[in-house]
Design a protein around this motif. Sequence first.
Motif, mmCIF file in Angstrom:
data_model
loop_
_atom_site.group_PDB
_atom_site.id
_atom_site.type_symbol
_atom_site.label_atom_id
_atom_site.label_comp_id
_atom_site.label_asym_id
_atom_site.label_seq_id
_atom_site.Cartn_x
_atom_site.Cartn_y
_atom_site.Cartn_z
ATOM 1 N N SER A 166 0.842 -1.213 0.000
ATOM 2 C CA SER A 166 0.000 0.000 0.000
ATOM 3 C C SER A 166 0.871 1.254 0.000
ATOM 4 O O SER A 166 0.614 2.206 -0.752
ATOM 5 N N ALA A 167 1.908 1.257 0.845
ATOM 6 C CA ALA A 167 2.799 2.428 0.918
ATOM 7 C C ALA A 167 3.507 2.658 -0.417
ATOM 8 O O ALA A 167 3.633 3.799 -0.887
ATOM 9 N N ALA A 168 3.926 1.560 -1.050
ATOM 10 C CA ALA A 168 4.615 1.688 -2.340
ATOM 11 C C ALA A 168 3.660 2.180 -3.422
ATOM 12 O O ALA A 168 4.022 2.999 -4.267
ATOM 13 N N ARG A 169 2.393 1.706 -3.387
ATOM 14 C CA ARG A 169 1.413 2.172 -4.377
ATOM 15 C C ARG A 169 1.139 3.652 -4.203
ATOM 16 O O ARG A 169 0.927 4.373 -5.177
ATOM 17 N N HIS A 170 1.097 4.108 -2.945
ATOM 18 C CA HIS A 170 0.800 5.532 -2.713
ATOM 19 C C HIS A 170 1.972 6.409 -3.133
ATOM 20 O O HIS A 170 1.767 7.462 -3.739
ATOM 21 N N SER A 171 3.183 5.974 -2.809
ATOM 22 C CA SER A 171 4.353 6.852 -3.032
ATOM 23 C C SER A 171 5.073 6.561 -4.343
ATOM 24 O O SER A 171 5.830 7.381 -4.830
ATOM 25 N N ARG A 172 4.860 5.351 -4.875
ATOM 26 C CA ARG A 172 5.545 4.923 -6.109
ATOM 27 C C ARG A 172 7.047 5.160 -6.046
ATOM 28 O O ARG A 172 7.662 5.734 -6.951
ATOM 29 N N GLY A 173 7.630 4.748 -4.904
ATOM 30 C CA GLY A 173 9.080 4.855 -4.747
ATOM 31 C C GLY A 173 9.521 3.927 -3.637
ATOM 32 O O GLY A 173 8.761 3.064 -3.200
ATOM 33 N N GLU A 174 10.760 4.107 -3.206
ATOM 34 C CA GLU A 174 11.296 3.295 -2.096
ATOM 35 C C GLU A 174 10.602 3.700 -0.796
ATOM 36 O O GLU A 174 10.404 4.895 -0.546
ATOM 37 N N THR A 175 10.270 2.715 0.025
ATOM 38 C CA THR A 175 9.699 3.026 1.348
ATOM 39 C C THR A 175 10.337 2.118 2.396
ATOM 40 O O THR A 175 10.786 1.013 2.058
ATOM 41 N N VAL A 176 10.356 2.603 3.638
ATOM 42 C CA VAL A 176 10.777 1.728 4.746
ATOM 43 C C VAL A 176 9.711 1.776 5.832
ATOM 44 O O VAL A 176 9.001 2.779 5.976
ATOM 45 N N THR A 177 9.612 0.700 6.584
ATOM 46 C CA THR A 177 8.722 0.678 7.745
ATOM 47 C C THR A 177 9.384 1.499 8.836
ATOM 48 O O THR A 177 10.513 1.195 9.232
ATOM 49 N N ALA A 178 8.694 2.533 9.316
ATOM 50 C CA ALA A 178 9.257 3.328 10.417
ATOM 51 C C ALA A 178 8.785 2.766 11.750
ATOM 52 O O ALA A 178 9.549 2.712 12.713
ATOM 53 N N SER A 179 7.520 2.359 11.817
ATOM 54 C CA SER A 179 7.013 1.790 13.070
ATOM 55 C C SER A 179 5.698 1.049 12.851
ATOM 56 O O SER A 179 5.018 1.241 11.844
ATOM 57 N N VAL B 35 5.300 12.893 -0.044
ATOM 58 C CA VAL B 35 4.370 11.970 -0.708
ATOM 59 C C VAL B 35 3.051 12.693 -1.007
ATOM 60 O O VAL B 35 2.761 13.726 -0.389
ATOM 61 N N PRO B 36 2.236 12.158 -1.946
ATOM 62 C CA PRO B 36 0.948 12.801 -2.245
ATOM 63 C C PRO B 36 0.021 12.836 -1.031
ATOM 64 O O PRO B 36 0.105 11.964 -0.158
ATOM 65 N N ARG B 37 -0.857 13.842 -0.972
ATOM 66 C CA ARG B 37 -1.876 13.907 0.081
ATOM 67 C C ARG B 37 -2.876 12.766 -0.155
ATOM 68 O O ARG B 37 -2.911 12.184 -1.247
ATOM 69 N N VAL B 38 -3.721 12.538 0.868
ATOM 70 C CA VAL B 38 -4.705 11.451 0.760
ATOM 71 C C VAL B 38 -6.121 12.037 0.680
ATOM 72 O O VAL B 38 -6.439 12.955 1.437
ATOM 73 N N ILE B 39 -6.924 11.497 -0.207
ATOM 74 C CA ILE B 39 -8.347 11.891 -0.261
ATOM 75 C C ILE B 39 -9.192 10.690 0.174
ATOM 76 O O ILE B 39 -9.280 9.692 -0.554
ATOM 77 N N PRO B 40 -9.792 10.776 1.397
ATOM 78 C CA PRO B 40 -10.656 9.674 1.836
ATOM 79 C C PRO B 40 -12.046 9.824 1.214
ATOM 80 O O PRO B 40 -12.496 10.944 0.987
ATOM 81 N N GLN B 41 -12.725 8.709 0.963
ATOM 82 C CA GLN B 41 -14.064 8.777 0.346
ATOM 83 C C GLN B 41 -15.133 8.042 1.172
ATOM 84 O O GLN B 41 -16.166 8.611 1.472
ATOM 85 N N SER B 42 -14.875 6.770 1.531
ATOM 86 C CA SER B 42 -15.902 6.003 2.253
ATOM 87 C C SER B 42 -15.978 6.492 3.699
ATOM 88 O O SER B 42 -15.070 7.187 4.183
ATOM 89 N N ASP B 43 -17.048 6.104 4.405
ATOM 90 C CA ASP B 43 -17.201 6.506 5.819
ATOM 91 C C ASP B 43 -16.005 6.026 6.640
ATOM 92 O O ASP B 43 -15.486 6.753 7.494
#
Length: 173
Positions: free
Chosen positions: A47-60, A128-136
């Motif tokens: 999910s993190a990679a799909r959102h950022s489309r780059g390298e990611t690491v788990t911070a916590s 990283v891009p902002r997030v737009i939530p849609q569902s409740d």
Amino acid sequence: MNEQTEKYCKESLVVRTSRVFPLDTNNHNTLFGGKLMSYIDDVASISAARHSRGETVTASTDSVDFLSPIRPEHSVCLESYVTWVGTSSMEVFVKIIAETLKTGERRLAATSFLTFVALDENGKPKRVPRVIPQSDEEIMLHNTAKQRAEERKNRRKHSQALAQAIGTDQPWS
Ligand SMILES: CC(=O)SCCNC(=O)CCNC(=O)[C@H](O)C(C)(C)COP(=O)(O)OP(=O)(O)OC[C@H]1O[C@@H](n2cnc3c(N)ncnc32)[C@H](O)[C@@H]1OP(=O)(O)O
């Protein structure tokens, strides 16, 4: 190609369903917690990679809350998506549903929040891009995320202070 500045939660959605095999269970004949944690880190990192489309690491990882046991008669379905971002950090929510295969009954078995950080080509945190939530559900998780991020910041301060007091000598020296 122009980089997206905003993304919907569903753009980072990952769904994974698995059977519970004998080698995945513990001595209570339920899914081994460590196995589930590995599934959680796996889907959340995608999910993190799909959102950022780059390298990611788990911070916590905030916690993994095991709400009900997952048994061999269940399928285990994980859904994860990015709920909120800071600047370079992304909060990923994972819900785990156990479905009784013979009846279709579905129960929430566990939930987890993880934080990933996007890195640039020099290994430095990148926006990283902002997030737009849609569902409740997405809106509820997005609106409550700032409070969780604040709690994480405090926890990080405590672990940094703890790290100062922890020894790294060989245990037998
Ligand atoms: C996919 C994998 O399996 S990776 C393997 C496991 N993970 C790792 O090895 C990561 C090891 N840790 C690191 O590399 C670093 O500590 C990093 C990249 C997480 C943070 O780097 P730092 O140089 O400390 O960056 P900095 O303090 O600027 O923080 C960057 C962002 O991370 C966030 N962050 C850092 N640590 C944490 C933490 N423990 N929990 C939540 N967020 C955190 C910060 O809040 C900040 O967010 P923002 O940009 O949205 O404001």
